[in-house]
Design a protein around this motif. Structure first.
Motif, PDB file in Angstrom:
ATOM      1  N   LYS A 134     -22.287 -20.687  42.488  1.00  0.00           N
ATOM      2  CA  LYS A 134     -21.591 -21.778  43.255  1.00  0.00           C
ATOM      3  C   LYS A 134     -20.128 -21.638  42.776  1.00  0.00           C
ATOM      4  O   LYS A 134     -19.259 -20.700  42.596  1.00  0.00           O
ATOM      5  N   GLY A 135     -19.808 -22.732  42.284  1.00  0.00           N
ATOM      6  CA  GLY A 135     -18.340 -23.020  41.693  1.00  0.00           C
ATOM      7  C   GLY A 135     -18.309 -22.631  40.177  1.00  0.00           C
ATOM      8  O   GLY A 135     -17.189 -22.649  39.497  1.00  0.00           O
ATOM      9  N   PHE A 136     -19.638 -22.147  39.632  1.00  0.00           N
ATOM     10  CA  PHE A 136     -19.374 -21.889  38.131  1.00  0.00           C
ATOM     11  C   PHE A 136     -19.452 -20.522  37.884  1.00  0.00           C
ATOM     12  O   PHE A 136     -19.657 -19.395  38.583  1.00  0.00           O
ATOM     13  N   ASP A 137     -18.510 -20.197  36.704  1.00  0.00           N
ATOM     14  CA  ASP A 137     -18.691 -18.570  36.228  1.00  0.00           C
ATOM     15  C   ASP A 137     -18.802 -18.493  34.795  1.00  0.00           C
ATOM     16  O   ASP A 137     -18.332 -19.413  34.031  1.00  0.00           O
ATOM     17  N   LEU A 138     -19.605 -17.580  34.246  1.00  0.00           N
ATOM     18  CA  LEU A 138     -19.929 -17.656  32.949  1.00  0.00           C
ATOM     19  C   LEU A 138     -19.638 -16.026  32.232  1.00  0.00           C
ATOM     20  O   LEU A 138     -20.130 -15.012  33.281  1.00  0.00           O
ATOM     21  N   SER A 139     -18.918 -15.689  31.244  1.00  0.00           N
ATOM     22  CA  SER A 139     -18.819 -14.313  30.818  1.00  0.00           C
ATOM     23  C   SER A 139     -19.083 -14.502  29.227  1.00  0.00           C
ATOM     24  O   SER A 139     -18.775 -15.358  28.694  1.00  0.00           O
ATOM     25  N   ILE A 140     -19.919 -13.351  28.756  1.00  0.00           N
ATOM     26  CA  ILE A 140     -20.413 -13.112  27.481  1.00  0.00           C
ATOM     27  C   ILE A 140     -20.101 -11.736  26.846  1.00  0.00           C
ATOM     28  O   ILE A 140     -20.416 -10.988  27.692  1.00  0.00           O
ATOM     29  N   LEU A 141     -19.716 -11.781  26.003  1.00  0.00           N
ATOM     30  CA  LEU A 141     -19.160 -10.521  25.308  1.00  0.00           C
ATOM     31  C   LEU A 141     -20.097 -10.454  23.996  1.00  0.00           C
ATOM     32  O   LEU A 141     -19.583 -11.298  23.113  1.00  0.00           O
ATOM     33  N   CYS A 142     -20.731  -9.367  23.757  1.00  0.00           N
ATOM     34  CA  CYS A 142     -21.391  -9.007  22.699  1.00  0.00           C
ATOM     35  C   CYS A 142     -21.000  -7.513  21.893  1.00  0.00           C
ATOM     36  O   CYS A 142     -20.934  -6.815  22.844  1.00  0.00           O
ATOM     37  N   THR A 143     -21.104  -7.433  20.636  1.00  0.00           N
ATOM     38  CA  THR A 143     -20.737  -6.268  20.018  1.00  0.00           C
ATOM     39  C   THR A 143     -22.032  -5.991  19.036  1.00  0.00           C
ATOM     40  O   THR A 143     -22.434  -6.942  18.465  1.00  0.00           O
ATOM     41  N   TYR A 144     -22.069  -4.617  18.655  1.00  0.00           N
ATOM     42  CA  TYR A 144     -23.136  -4.398  17.709  1.00  0.00           C
ATOM     43  C   TYR A 144     -22.616  -2.987  16.911  1.00  0.00           C
ATOM     44  O   TYR A 144     -21.963  -2.324  17.471  1.00  0.00           O
ATOM     45  N   SER A 145     -23.381  -2.943  15.780  1.00  0.00           N
ATOM     46  CA  SER A 145     -23.253  -1.557  15.015  1.00  0.00           C
ATOM     47  C   SER A 145     -24.798  -1.520  14.322  1.00  0.00           C
ATOM     48  O   SER A 145     -25.242  -2.327  14.093  1.00  0.00           O
ATOM     49  N   ILE A 146     -25.201  -0.105  14.456  1.00  0.00           N
ATOM     50  CA  ILE A 146     -26.390  -0.014  13.750  1.00  0.00           C
ATOM     51  C   ILE A 146     -26.286   1.200  12.757  1.00  0.00           C
ATOM     52  O   ILE A 146     -25.749   2.148  12.860  1.00  0.00           O
ATOM     53  N   GLY A 147     -26.647   0.762  11.591  1.00  0.00           N
ATOM     54  CA  GLY A 147     -26.704   1.833  10.461  1.00  0.00           C
ATOM     55  C   GLY A 147     -25.366   1.818   9.805  1.00  0.00           C
ATOM     56  O   GLY A 147     -24.605   1.096   9.834  1.00  0.00           O
TER      57      GLY A 147
END
Length: 277
Positions: A134-147
């Motif tokens: 509807k009128g809502f918007d959501l943005s999620i940014l994630c980062t990661y590192s392994i080892g």
């Protein structure tokens, strides 16, 4: 109702590298950890043919010298035969740090240093998702590192103080104090040199929620009734949460392989309104 739209993207980088050749027919090259002056006098990294770049170099930590490692004569402690001693320490006592005698000659010296960890991560990446309803918007940014490992110089600074009055780690509460104590934290001493060991390395893996942005676009018929074309309310959070093995240091900003006293990004929350006339 179903989400009107869902858009996502992901990026992942795998690090695979190998030292093929070194200048002047060298088979290995040692360098110091210039991020912390207390380590400048000893090699901390090794580049060696056939191995990955960024390999960390030092001693293997075996805990502390135990009371049973010594003969005692009056107030004097003498190491029992067969118990290795550190070549630069001329008065070994119970509770002092003990390192592994890799070549078995009974003396712990530079010949017992080895590769103790990899400074580069195996995988790094991030992903983002955008939702609309509807009128809502959501943005999620994630980062990661392994080892990968990080040399926690701050930990060593707080654990092995060089002068009276220096800030101390709370882990010193379980430092060796009396004969019979069993602990991996050596006795408290002032003015001792830092020694690079595998005990100073910490897993640099992490998962971070870097950014969350939530917006709501007010219905256009409401806006036009009061003379506006559109309006959008926003709320944004940066550096939301970090899951890692370190305390007080952000491995996302570890460009030198070790910790220092630099500031890490702070969590911020901001609100806004966008109006179009």
């Amino acid at each position: 109702e179903m989400l009107r739209s869902l858009v996502g993207s992901e990026m992942c980088i795998r690090d695979r590298n190998k030292v093929l050749e070194l200048a002047e027919n060298q088979t290995s090259l040692l360098t110091s950890a210039y991020f912390d002056q207390t380590y400048n006098s000893q090699p901390t990294y090794i580049a060696k043919k056939g191995y990955s770049m960024g390999m960390m170099y030092g001693y293997m930590y075996e805990g502390t010298y135990k009371y049973e490692d010594f003969y005692k004569s009056g107030d004097t402690y003498v190491l029992r035969p067969g118990v290795p001693y550190f070549s630069s320490e001329n008065n070994t006592q119970p509770g002092m740090p003990k390192y592994k005698d890799l070549n078995g000659d009974g003396i712990i010296d530079t010949n017992d240093r080895t590769m103790i960890g990899r400074g580069l991560p195996i995988h790094t990446g991030g992903f983002t998702n955008d939702f609309e309803y509807k009128g809502f918007d959501l943005s999620i940014l994630c980062t990661y590192s392994i080892g990968g490992k990080v040399l926690d110089g701050i930990y060593n600074t707080l654990l092995y103080g060089n002068y009276v009055g220096q800030a101390k780690s709370k882990m010193l509460e379980r430092a060796w104090k009396n004969p019979g104590d069993i602990t991996d934290i050596p006795r408290i001493e002032i003015g001792k040199s830092y020694i690079v060991t595998d005990n100073s390395l910490i897993d640099a893996s992490y998962f971070a929620i870097k950014n969350i942005a939530l917006g709501y676009s007010l219905p256009s018929k409401w806006m036009k009734s009061i003379g506006f074309d559109s309006a959008r309310l926003t709320a944004t959070a940066d550096n939301v949460v970090l899951f890692n093995h370190l305390k007080g240091m952000d491995p996302q900003y570890n460009f030198t392989g070790g910790t220092n006293f630099g500031y890490v990004p702070v969590r911020t929350i901001s609100f806004g309104i966008d109006i179009t006339f």
